[in-house]
Scaffold this motif. Sequence first.
Motif, PDB file in Angstrom:
ATOM      1  N   PRO A  39       3.578  -1.552  20.909  1.00 52.51           N
ATOM      2  CA  PRO A  39       3.056  -0.299  20.213  1.00 52.51           C
ATOM      3  C   PRO A  39       3.403  -0.496  18.665  1.00 52.51           C
ATOM      4  O   PRO A  39       4.659  -0.665  18.452  1.00 52.51           O
ATOM      5  CB  PRO A  39       3.750   0.747  20.835  1.00 52.51           C
ATOM      6  CG  PRO A  39       3.970   0.143  22.334  1.00 52.51           C
ATOM      7  CD  PRO A  39       4.176  -1.054  22.156  1.00 52.51           C
ATOM      8  N   GLY A  40       2.529  -0.175  17.891  1.00 51.76           N
ATOM      9  CA  GLY A  40       2.887  -0.074  16.503  1.00 51.76           C
ATOM     10  C   GLY A  40       2.724  -1.316  15.736  1.00 51.76           C
ATOM     11  O   GLY A  40       3.076  -1.214  14.421  1.00 51.76           O
ATOM     12  N   HIS A  41       2.056  -2.329  16.388  1.00 51.89           N
ATOM     13  CA  HIS A  41       2.170  -3.480  15.464  1.00 51.89           C
ATOM     14  C   HIS A  41       0.552  -4.033  15.280  1.00 51.89           C
ATOM     15  O   HIS A  41      -0.075  -3.180  15.975  1.00 51.89           O
ATOM     16  CB  HIS A  41       2.919  -4.797  16.473  1.00 51.89           C
ATOM     17  CG  HIS A  41       4.353  -4.502  16.191  1.00 51.89           C
ATOM     18  ND1 HIS A  41       5.068  -3.667  16.842  1.00 51.89           N
ATOM     19  CD2 HIS A  41       5.167  -5.086  15.293  1.00 51.89           C
ATOM     20  CE1 HIS A  41       6.338  -3.624  16.769  1.00 51.89           C
ATOM     21  NE2 HIS A  41       6.643  -4.705  15.903  1.00 51.89           N
ATOM     22  N   GLN A  42       0.347  -4.994  14.829  1.00 54.54           N
ATOM     23  CA  GLN A  42      -0.996  -5.359  14.519  1.00 54.54           C
ATOM     24  C   GLN A  42      -1.872  -5.554  15.979  1.00 54.54           C
ATOM     25  O   GLN A  42      -1.390  -6.164  16.911  1.00 54.54           O
ATOM     26  CB  GLN A  42      -1.138  -6.757  13.777  1.00 54.54           C
ATOM     27  CG  GLN A  42      -2.233  -7.308  13.636  1.00 54.54           C
ATOM     28  CD  GLN A  42      -2.439  -8.608  12.844  1.00 54.54           C
ATOM     29  OE1 GLN A  42      -1.192  -9.265  12.648  1.00 54.54           O
ATOM     30  NE2 GLN A  42      -3.595  -8.934  12.127  1.00 54.54           N
ATOM     31  N   VAL A  43      -2.964  -5.110  15.935  1.00 53.71           N
ATOM     32  CA  VAL A  43      -3.844  -5.188  17.253  1.00 53.71           C
ATOM     33  C   VAL A  43      -4.162  -6.605  17.274  1.00 53.71           C
ATOM     34  O   VAL A  43      -4.483  -7.278  16.532  1.00 53.71           O
ATOM     35  CB  VAL A  43      -4.817  -4.176  17.340  1.00 53.71           C
ATOM     36  CG1 VAL A  43      -4.455  -2.808  17.278  1.00 53.71           C
ATOM     37  CG2 VAL A  43      -5.954  -4.392  15.852  1.00 53.71           C
ATOM     38  N   ARG A  44      -4.775  -7.010  18.875  1.00 51.88           N
ATOM     39  CA  ARG A  44      -5.074  -8.293  18.932  1.00 51.88           C
ATOM     40  C   ARG A  44      -6.672  -8.444  18.674  1.00 51.88           C
ATOM     41  O   ARG A  44      -7.111  -7.259  18.147  1.00 51.88           O
ATOM     42  CB  ARG A  44      -5.021  -8.287  20.342  1.00 51.88           C
ATOM     43  CG  ARG A  44      -3.632  -8.762  21.076  1.00 51.88           C
ATOM     44  CD  ARG A  44      -3.747  -8.990  22.603  1.00 51.88           C
ATOM     45  NE  ARG A  44      -4.305 -10.021  22.855  1.00 51.88           N
ATOM     46  CZ  ARG A  44      -4.076 -10.740  23.761  1.00 51.88           C
ATOM     47  NH1 ARG A  44      -3.558 -10.365  24.814  1.00 51.88           N
ATOM     48  NH2 ARG A  44      -4.584 -11.807  24.007  1.00 51.88           N
ATOM     49  N   PRO A  45      -7.055  -9.347  18.494  1.00 45.72           N
ATOM     50  CA  PRO A  45      -8.732  -9.717  18.192  1.00 45.72           C
ATOM     51  C   PRO A  45      -9.467  -8.859  19.064  1.00 45.72           C
ATOM     52  O   PRO A  45      -9.119  -8.860  20.145  1.00 45.72           O
ATOM     53  CB  PRO A  45      -8.938 -10.789  18.074  1.00 45.72           C
ATOM     54  CG  PRO A  45      -7.308 -11.700  18.004  1.00 45.72           C
ATOM     55  CD  PRO A  45      -6.657 -10.677  18.628  1.00 45.72           C
ATOM     56  N   SER A  46     -10.547  -8.049  18.426  1.00 47.87           N
ATOM     57  CA  SER A  46     -11.249  -7.157  19.127  1.00 47.87           C
ATOM     58  C   SER A  46     -12.549  -7.784  19.642  1.00 47.87           C
ATOM     59  O   SER A  46     -13.177  -7.400  20.876  1.00 47.87           O
ATOM     60  CB  SER A  46     -11.737  -6.105  18.278  1.00 47.87           C
ATOM     61  OG  SER A  46     -12.489  -6.488  17.265  1.00 47.87           O
ATOM     62  N   LEU A 158       8.873 -12.324  25.287  1.00 47.51           N
ATOM     63  CA  LEU A 158       7.656 -11.912  24.766  1.00 47.51           C
ATOM     64  C   LEU A 158       6.947 -10.659  25.382  1.00 47.51           C
ATOM     65  O   LEU A 158       7.408 -10.287  26.464  1.00 47.51           O
ATOM     66  CB  LEU A 158       6.575 -13.049  25.289  1.00 47.51           C
ATOM     67  CG  LEU A 158       6.726 -14.683  24.599  1.00 47.51           C
ATOM     68  CD1 LEU A 158       6.030 -15.586  25.219  1.00 47.51           C
ATOM     69  CD2 LEU A 158       6.559 -14.271  23.200  1.00 47.51           C
ATOM     70  N   HIS A 159       5.967  -9.977  24.728  1.00 51.80           N
ATOM     71  CA  HIS A 159       5.584  -8.613  25.002  1.00 51.80           C
ATOM     72  C   HIS A 159       4.328  -9.115  26.170  1.00 51.80           C
ATOM     73  O   HIS A 159       3.317  -9.629  25.504  1.00 51.80           O
ATOM     74  CB  HIS A 159       5.046  -7.857  23.870  1.00 51.80           C
ATOM     75  CG  HIS A 159       4.822  -6.399  24.181  1.00 51.80           C
ATOM     76  ND1 HIS A 159       3.726  -5.985  24.591  1.00 51.80           N
ATOM     77  CD2 HIS A 159       5.697  -5.509  24.330  1.00 51.80           C
ATOM     78  CE1 HIS A 159       3.892  -4.579  24.843  1.00 51.80           C
ATOM     79  NE2 HIS A 159       5.071  -4.292  24.589  1.00 51.80           N
ATOM     80  N   ILE A 160       4.326  -9.100  27.458  1.00 54.81           N
ATOM     81  CA  ILE A 160       3.411  -9.346  28.140  1.00 54.81           C
ATOM     82  C   ILE A 160       3.031  -7.950  29.131  1.00 54.81           C
ATOM     83  O   ILE A 160       3.811  -7.311  29.596  1.00 54.81           O
ATOM     84  CB  ILE A 160       3.967 -10.499  29.095  1.00 54.81           C
ATOM     85  CG1 ILE A 160       4.509 -11.896  28.282  1.00 54.81           C
ATOM     86  CG2 ILE A 160       3.061 -10.731  30.021  1.00 54.81           C
ATOM     87  CD1 ILE A 160       3.372 -12.584  27.752  1.00 54.81           C
ATOM     88  N   ASP A 161       1.864  -7.980  29.317  1.00 50.66           N
ATOM     89  CA  ASP A 161       1.496  -6.890  30.282  1.00 50.66           C
ATOM     90  C   ASP A 161       2.160  -5.518  30.009  1.00 50.66           C
ATOM     91  O   ASP A 161       2.501  -4.826  30.908  1.00 50.66           O
ATOM     92  CB  ASP A 161       1.626  -7.409  31.732  1.00 50.66           C
ATOM     93  CG  ASP A 161       1.042  -6.565  32.880  1.00 50.66           C
ATOM     94  OD1 ASP A 161      -0.100  -5.806  32.612  1.00 50.66           O
ATOM     95  OD2 ASP A 161       1.543  -6.377  33.948  1.00 50.66           O
TER      96      ASP A 161
END
Length: 188
Positions: A39-46, A158-161
Amino acid sequence: MSADEIRLRPIGHRDARRWREARHRSAAWLAPWDATVPPGHQVRPSSFHTLVRRLHRQARAGATVPFAIKVDEEFAGQVTVSNIVRGSAQFASIGYWIDQQYAGRGVMPRAVALVIDHCFTSVGLHRIEIAIRPENSNSLRVVEKLGIREIGYAPRFLHIDGAWRDHRIYAVTVEECPEGMLARLRNG
């Protein structure tokens, strides 16, 4: 690059439909292992096309080498070499996923072996690392088949799921497989 019915090539926009189908078909199976953005970081490609543009930009910068996995000419998954470090380190990380319908057929160990061989020869890297969640028995089986040794444990790596997850870290150097990783797999 190819081995038996497996072929690897740079992932591209032409893979869009098959990539989306594979991800949709395997969504529930892949979800526990998919990287997420805190949360609060750059979003993944849409979109897939945004993802490919980002991967190609990173590839041109020498930071990433993204591959599509084809089995009998059908899109089956992806292997991405990322976090390429040059200078005195000469190492990178490998991440991968496969369409569930191709799982259990030995596709991923051969694909990862091909990519490691490419990294050690054409890309000129010295060391490859693979980080795997301790619960991911399928990915753990890949490094086991390849004979890649575990070198450490990384809590909340890593941030996973949707959360920060622990990972087991595996690594191999070019000196450990002088005949190549694919040959090591086949002779193992």
